[in-house]
Design an enzyme around this catalytic site. Structure first.
Site, PDB file in Angstrom:
ATOM      1  N   ASN A 161       0.827  -1.192   0.000  1.00 52.17           N
ATOM      2  CA  ASN A 161       0.000   0.000   0.000  1.00 52.17           C
ATOM      3  C   ASN A 161       0.869   1.253   0.000  1.00 52.17           C
ATOM      4  OD1 ASN A 161      -2.352   1.828   0.594  1.00 52.17           O
ATOM      5  ND2 ASN A 161      -3.379  -0.128   0.829  1.00 52.17           N
ATOM      6  N   ARG A 162       0.612   2.225   0.897  1.00 50.62           N
ATOM      7  CA  ARG A 162       1.219   3.555   0.779  1.00 50.62           C
ATOM      8  C   ARG A 162       2.051   3.939   1.995  1.00 50.62           C
ATOM      9  NH1 ARG A 162      -3.655   3.204  -1.653  1.00 50.62           N
ATOM     10  NH2 ARG A 162      -3.979   4.295  -3.633  1.00 50.62           N
ATOM     11  N   HIS A 172       2.720   0.208  -3.349  1.00 51.50           N
ATOM     12  CA  HIS A 172       3.086  -1.201  -3.193  1.00 51.50           C
ATOM     13  C   HIS A 172       4.570  -1.501  -3.391  1.00 51.50           C
ATOM     14  CE1 HIS A 172      -0.933  -2.402  -2.399  1.00 51.50           C
ATOM     15  NE2 HIS A 172      -1.378  -2.362  -3.630  1.00 51.50           N
ATOM     16  N   HIS A 208      -2.062  -9.616  -3.713  1.00 47.05           N
ATOM     17  CA  HIS A 208      -3.062  -8.767  -4.365  1.00 47.05           C
ATOM     18  C   HIS A 208      -3.926  -9.577  -5.339  1.00 47.05           C
ATOM     19  CE1 HIS A 208      -4.777  -4.974  -5.661  1.00 47.05           C
ATOM     20  NE2 HIS A 208      -3.928  -4.305  -4.890  1.00 47.05           N
ATOM     21  N   THR A 209      -4.459 -10.699  -4.863  1.00 47.18           N
ATOM     22  CA  THR A 209      -5.342 -11.520  -5.687  1.00 47.18           C
ATOM     23  C   THR A 209      -6.714 -10.870  -5.810  1.00 47.18           C
ATOM     24  OG1 THR A 209      -4.190 -13.491  -4.910  1.00 47.18           O
ATOM     25  CG2 THR A 209      -6.314 -13.816  -5.981  1.00 47.18           C
ATOM     26  N   TYR A 210      -7.232 -10.819  -7.044  1.00 47.02           N
ATOM     27  CA  TYR A 210      -8.567 -10.291  -7.331  1.00 47.02           C
ATOM     28  C   TYR A 210      -9.541 -11.468  -7.437  1.00 47.02           C
ATOM     29  CZ  TYR A 210      -6.696  -5.667  -8.626  1.00 47.02           C
ATOM     30  OH  TYR A 210      -6.095  -4.427  -8.616  1.00 47.02           O
ATOM     31  N   ASP A 219     -11.938   1.087  -0.788  1.00 44.09           N
ATOM     32  CA  ASP A 219     -10.470   1.043  -0.825  1.00 44.09           C
ATOM     33  C   ASP A 219     -10.026   1.459   0.569  1.00 44.09           C
ATOM     34  OD1 ASP A 219      -7.808   1.007  -1.485  1.00 44.09           O
ATOM     35  OD2 ASP A 219      -7.917   2.505  -3.080  1.00 44.09           O
ATOM     36  N   GLU A 268      -6.672  -7.684   1.253  1.00 47.60           N
ATOM     37  CA  GLU A 268      -5.218  -7.618   1.401  1.00 47.60           C
ATOM     38  C   GLU A 268      -4.879  -7.606   2.890  1.00 47.60           C
ATOM     39  OE1 GLU A 268      -3.790  -4.306  -1.182  1.00 47.60           O
ATOM     40  OE2 GLU A 268      -5.871  -4.371  -1.890  1.00 47.60           O
TER      41      GLU A 268
END
Length: 341
Positions: free
Chosen positions: A85-86, A106, A177-179, A241, A305
């Site tokens: 992330n950030r 990331h 980061h699986t969708y 998010d 996540e």
């Protein structure tokens, strides 16, 4: 459980890329590339007795390497690190020394998601990947060795076990980061019934960076303590998010979320040792030519996540994310799929 390893015939930075496959007795299949640790397939048997792939991706490796995809780059199915992330303005301090890294998401411009990982030998049917990140890579200090083991149980648990070691203090916060999309026709996730056992979420600034303030979910669109449709109270243009603080003791293995799709009868349960579940409904997802030629867009998937808090390297009241020599970073996350008929 069975494991196979097949070369893709592709090389990046002089390293060969393989497709590794795990199978169990229930007919489930997981395919992993050692490029980015990408989970490109997770096929299960749904309530109708049909095989159904529940993760977004491409039919082959080439899709992950096109200029179009890399320009948009939504991290489809990849490991992210050193820091998920950030980090606020890309700045942080360790023991009074300031560090400045790129502000990219990331882990930097070329994080773990774009590296070719080494494949380690295993005794049991599993896949263990290793990447050694050199000191200074993407602005991070210390040489960092990361190992990630994937296992697929006969209870349809995809188990991800992470370990990391360093020779100098460095931030570490890893996730995957699986969708996921549980709908047989890959429609919007808005109708999925979702639960997150979290009484608080993290307030974010205009750049989606946590400020350190905890906000109660009660009376907000972020209240998933009781199961409800994802799209019931959301701003459709934004979706979710957001980082949720899980209601469990720090470091304890427990539930992060549950997601149910009525059409497939599939229930995805996520368990983790991590304190945060970052819930993302793919607002920025724009991918052409995915599996079967399908185009992917916002709300076509969800990510859970599991990690420590984004920007926690700058949040003193949050659990420490600095790994030091002699310490071991260790986290376990499990994605379990069951059927409700």
């Amino acid at each position: 459980m069975k494991e196979s390893q097949i070369s893709t015939g592709k090389h990046i930075d002089g390293k060969e890329i393989f497709a590794l496959t795990l199978k169990n007795t229930k007919g489930s299949v997981v395919k992993i590339y050692n490029y980015g640790g990408i989970i490109s397939e997770f096929t299960v048997i749904n309530a109708k007795g049909e095989s159904q792939d529940i993760v977004l991706g491409f039919d082959d490796l080439d899709g992950y390497l096109t200029e179009e995809y890399l320009a948009a780059y939504p991290y489809l199915g990849a490991v992210v690190g050193r820091f998920a992330n950030r980090i606020k303005d890309g700045r942080y301090e360790i023991d009074g020394k300031a560090y400045q890294m790129d502000k990219s998401l990331h882990g930097g411009i070329k994080g773990f998601d774009r590296k070719v990982w080494d494949i380690l030998p295993t005794i049991d049917p599993s896949v263990t990947l290793q990447y050694v990140s050199p000191a200074g890579e993407e602005g991070f200090p210390g040489n960092l060795t990361v190992q990630l083991t994937y296992k697929l149980s006969d209870d349809n648990e995809l188990i991800l076990d992470y370990r990391a070691f360093t020779d100098a203090p460095t931030p570490v916060n890893l996730t995957h980061h699986t969708y996921f999309n549980l709908d047989p026709d890959k429609g919007s996730v808005a109708g999925n019934i979702h639960r997150i056992p979290a009484s608080n979420y993290l307030k974010q600034d205009a750049d989606y960076v946590p400020t350190g303030e905890l906000v109660p979910v009660a009376g907000t669109m972020h209240d998933f303590l009781a199961p409800r449709a994802i799209g019931a109270n959301w701003n459709e243009d934004e979706g979710y998010d957001q980082s949720f603080v899980l209601d469990k003791p720090y470091g304890e293995f427990g539930m992060a979320s549950e997601t149910f799709d009525a059409r497939s009868g599939l229930l995805l349960s996520v368990y983790t040792t991590e304190p945060i579940a970052h819930f993302y409904t793919a607002k920025h997802l724009r991918v052409n030519g995915g599996k079967g030629g399908r185009n992917y867009g916002p709300a076509d998937a969800l990510c859970v996540e599991t990690q420590h808090a984004p920007n926690s390297v700058n949040l003193r009241d949050f659990p420490d994310t600095i790994l030091r020599p002699g310490q071991e970073y260790h986290q376990t996350t499990v994605f379990q799929v069951t059927v409700r008929k």
